[in-house]
Motif scaffolding. Structure first.
Motif, PDB file in Angstrom:
ATOM      1  N   GLY A   8     -27.545  -8.738  -7.703  1.00 41.50           N
ATOM      2  CA  GLY A   8     -26.707  -9.605  -6.889  1.00 41.50           C
ATOM      3  C   GLY A   8     -27.278  -9.670  -5.480  1.00 41.50           C
ATOM      4  O   GLY A   8     -27.741  -8.660  -4.948  1.00 41.50           O
ATOM      5  N   ILE A   9     -27.279 -10.860  -4.895  1.00 42.43           N
ATOM      6  CA  ILE A   9     -27.662 -11.029  -3.486  1.00 42.43           C
ATOM      7  C   ILE A   9     -26.457 -11.638  -2.777  1.00 42.43           C
ATOM      8  O   ILE A   9     -26.119 -12.805  -2.987  1.00 42.43           O
ATOM      9  CB  ILE A   9     -28.905 -11.920  -3.328  1.00 42.43           C
ATOM     10  N   TYR A  10     -25.807 -10.823  -1.977  1.00 39.31           N
ATOM     11  CA  TYR A  10     -24.552 -11.215  -1.322  1.00 39.31           C
ATOM     12  C   TYR A  10     -24.870 -11.590   0.120  1.00 39.31           C
ATOM     13  O   TYR A  10     -25.200 -10.733   0.956  1.00 39.31           O
ATOM     14  CB  TYR A  10     -23.566 -10.049  -1.384  1.00 39.31           C
ATOM     15  N   LEU A  11     -24.812 -12.880   0.414  1.00 39.36           N
ATOM     16  CA  LEU A  11     -25.207 -13.383   1.727  1.00 39.36           C
ATOM     17  C   LEU A  11     -24.042 -13.268   2.710  1.00 39.36           C
ATOM     18  O   LEU A  11     -23.064 -14.008   2.625  1.00 39.36           O
ATOM     19  CB  LEU A  11     -25.683 -14.828   1.613  1.00 39.36           C
ATOM     20  N   ALA A  12     -24.172 -12.322   3.640  1.00 39.66           N
ATOM     21  CA  ALA A  12     -23.093 -12.032   4.595  1.00 39.66           C
ATOM     22  C   ALA A  12     -23.637 -11.954   6.022  1.00 39.66           C
ATOM     23  O   ALA A  12     -23.195 -11.134   6.830  1.00 39.66           O
ATOM     24  CB  ALA A  12     -22.410 -10.715   4.222  1.00 39.66           C
ATOM     25  N   ALA A  13     -24.612 -12.813   6.318  1.00 40.83           N
ATOM     26  CA  ALA A  13     -25.257 -12.762   7.630  1.00 40.83           C
ATOM     27  C   ALA A  13     -25.041 -14.030   8.447  1.00 40.83           C
ATOM     28  O   ALA A  13     -25.732 -14.255   9.439  1.00 40.83           O
ATOM     29  CB  ALA A  13     -26.755 -12.504   7.467  1.00 40.83           C
ATOM     30  N   ALA A  40     -15.898  -8.184  -6.209  1.00 34.21           N
ATOM     31  CA  ALA A  40     -16.106  -8.835  -7.508  1.00 34.21           C
ATOM     32  C   ALA A  40     -17.518  -8.573  -8.025  1.00 34.21           C
ATOM     33  O   ALA A  40     -17.721  -8.277  -9.202  1.00 34.21           O
ATOM     34  CB  ALA A  40     -15.852 -10.332  -7.386  1.00 34.21           C
ATOM     35  N   ALA A  41     -18.500  -8.667  -7.144  1.00 37.04           N
ATOM     36  CA  ALA A  41     -19.884  -8.432  -7.559  1.00 37.04           C
ATOM     37  C   ALA A  41     -20.089  -6.995  -8.020  1.00 37.04           C
ATOM     38  O   ALA A  41     -20.758  -6.740  -9.023  1.00 37.04           O
ATOM     39  CB  ALA A  41     -20.836  -8.759  -6.403  1.00 37.04           C
ATOM     40  N   ALA A  47     -26.597  -5.484 -10.799  1.00 35.31           N
ATOM     41  CA  ALA A  47     -27.084  -4.223 -10.247  1.00 35.31           C
ATOM     42  C   ALA A  47     -28.584  -4.338  -9.958  1.00 35.31           C
ATOM     43  O   ALA A  47     -29.339  -4.779 -10.831  1.00 35.31           O
ATOM     44  CB  ALA A  47     -26.831  -3.071 -11.209  1.00 35.31           C
ATOM     45  N   PRO A  48     -28.986  -3.969  -8.741  1.00 38.98           N
ATOM     46  CA  PRO A  48     -28.143  -3.576  -7.619  1.00 38.98           C
ATOM     47  C   PRO A  48     -27.456  -4.796  -7.011  1.00 38.98           C
ATOM     48  O   PRO A  48     -27.774  -5.935  -7.373  1.00 38.98           O
ATOM     49  CB  PRO A  48     -29.152  -2.970  -6.638  1.00 38.98           C
ATOM     50  N   VAL A  49     -26.537  -4.552  -6.074  1.00 39.34           N
ATOM     51  CA  VAL A  49     -25.932  -5.634  -5.299  1.00 39.34           C
ATOM     52  C   VAL A  49     -26.462  -5.503  -3.871  1.00 39.34           C
ATOM     53  O   VAL A  49     -26.158  -4.543  -3.163  1.00 39.34           O
ATOM     54  CB  VAL A  49     -24.398  -5.570  -5.320  1.00 39.34           C
ATOM     55  N   ILE A  50     -27.287  -6.466  -3.500  1.00 42.98           N
ATOM     56  CA  ILE A  50     -27.988  -6.449  -2.213  1.00 42.98           C
ATOM     57  C   ILE A  50     -27.165  -7.259  -1.208  1.00 42.98           C
ATOM     58  O   ILE A  50     -26.932  -8.448  -1.408  1.00 42.98           O
ATOM     59  CB  ILE A  50     -29.397  -7.045  -2.376  1.00 42.98           C
ATOM     60  N   SER A 103     -31.693 -12.968 -10.271  1.00 40.15           N
ATOM     61  CA  SER A 103     -30.829 -12.618  -9.139  1.00 40.15           C
ATOM     62  C   SER A 103     -29.700 -13.634  -9.029  1.00 40.15           C
ATOM     63  O   SER A 103     -29.932 -14.842  -9.101  1.00 40.15           O
ATOM     64  CB  SER A 103     -31.619 -12.589  -7.828  1.00 40.15           C
ATOM     65  N   ALA A 104     -28.488 -13.121  -8.834  1.00 40.39           N
ATOM     66  CA  ALA A 104     -27.312 -13.964  -8.627  1.00 40.39           C
ATOM     67  C   ALA A 104     -27.028 -14.051  -7.132  1.00 40.39           C
ATOM     68  O   ALA A 104     -26.857 -13.028  -6.463  1.00 40.39           O
ATOM     69  CB  ALA A 104     -26.107 -13.375  -9.352  1.00 40.39           C
ATOM     70  N   VAL A 105     -27.020 -15.258  -6.606  1.00 39.56           N
ATOM     71  CA  VAL A 105     -26.767 -15.472  -5.185  1.00 39.56           C
ATOM     72  C   VAL A 105     -25.294 -15.794  -4.992  1.00 39.56           C
ATOM     73  O   VAL A 105     -24.762 -16.736  -5.602  1.00 39.56           O
ATOM     74  CB  VAL A 105     -27.653 -16.604  -4.633  1.00 39.56           C
TER      75      VAL A 105
END
Length: 212
Positions: A8-13, A40-41, A47-50, A103-105
């Motif tokens: 997972g790539i969790y965009l929080a920037a 949720a991710a 895995a991993p969740v980035i 990768s899941a964005v």
């Protein structure tokens, strides 16, 4: 784990310019807006969740149990201010180093995305192995999107604020769309968006309590 591995790539920037305050830290139920999608991710097969954040982020918007979760990896992106594509590249570089198959964005301003939605997308990807699988509304792809590693070189070359949208319009890539509910596709950019989303969440919670 059986089948292809999906990070997972969790965009929080993001800068939350239109909100005027850090939208990740806004109240959301018993936690924060930014924590909802990450939870949720972390509860899904990813895995991993980035988690991609600014360099100076104190992570105060996240509860300790998520900050310290064993699946979480934080990437501090020095060029996040240049646009979403640059944040995506920062996260994807970590995914490439992890040697995942896909990768899941995901976006930190989509609090209605559930682990169940992520699992449906992951299941489609694992069964069909397309270049990508995207959530969609009326045929329009949007996050979350799972990109196969054959698309990683093209993703790594992106610039600006478009993220991976340009690639989803390219007929060279073979994709699948999952038509989900309207609520899951809501993203929150403005104060009016947030007010509307809170009303939707309270209505959903009220209906859930009424069925008990």
């Amino acid at each position: 784990m059986n089948g292809p591995t999906i990070a997972g790539i969790y965009l929080a920037a993001g800068k939350s310019r239109r909100m005027g305050t850090d939208k990740r830290a806004l109240p959301w139920g018993e936690s924060t807006l930014g924590a909802a999608g990450l939870q949720a991710a972390l509860h899904s097969c990813l895995a991993p969740v980035i988690v991609v954040v600014p360099p100076d982020d104190a992570l105060a918007w996240l509860p300790a149990e998520l900050r310290n979760h064993e699946k979480c990896r934080f990437v501090r992106c020095a060029v996040h201010h240049c646009g979403q594509a640059h944040s995506l590249v920062c996260g994807l570089q970590e995914a490439v180093a992890s040697r995942v198959d896909a990768s899941a964005v995901l976006l930190a301003d989509q609090p209605f995305v559930t682990s169940e939605t992520i699992e449906v997308l992951a299941g489609l990807y694992r069964r069909r192995r397309p270049d990508y699988v995207a959530f969609a509304r009326f045929g329009t792809p949007m996050p979350p999107v799972i990109f196969g590693n054959q698309m990683f070189p093209s993703l790594l070359s992106l610039k600006g604020d478009a993220g991976g949208r340009a690639l989803l319009r390219d007929p060279h890539w073979r994709g699948l769309l999952y038509e989900g509910g309207e609520t899951a596709s809501l993203d929150i950019d403005t104060k009016d968006d947030y007010k509307h989303a809170v009303i939707v969440r309270e209505e959903k919670e009220g209906r859930h309590r009424g069925r008990r």
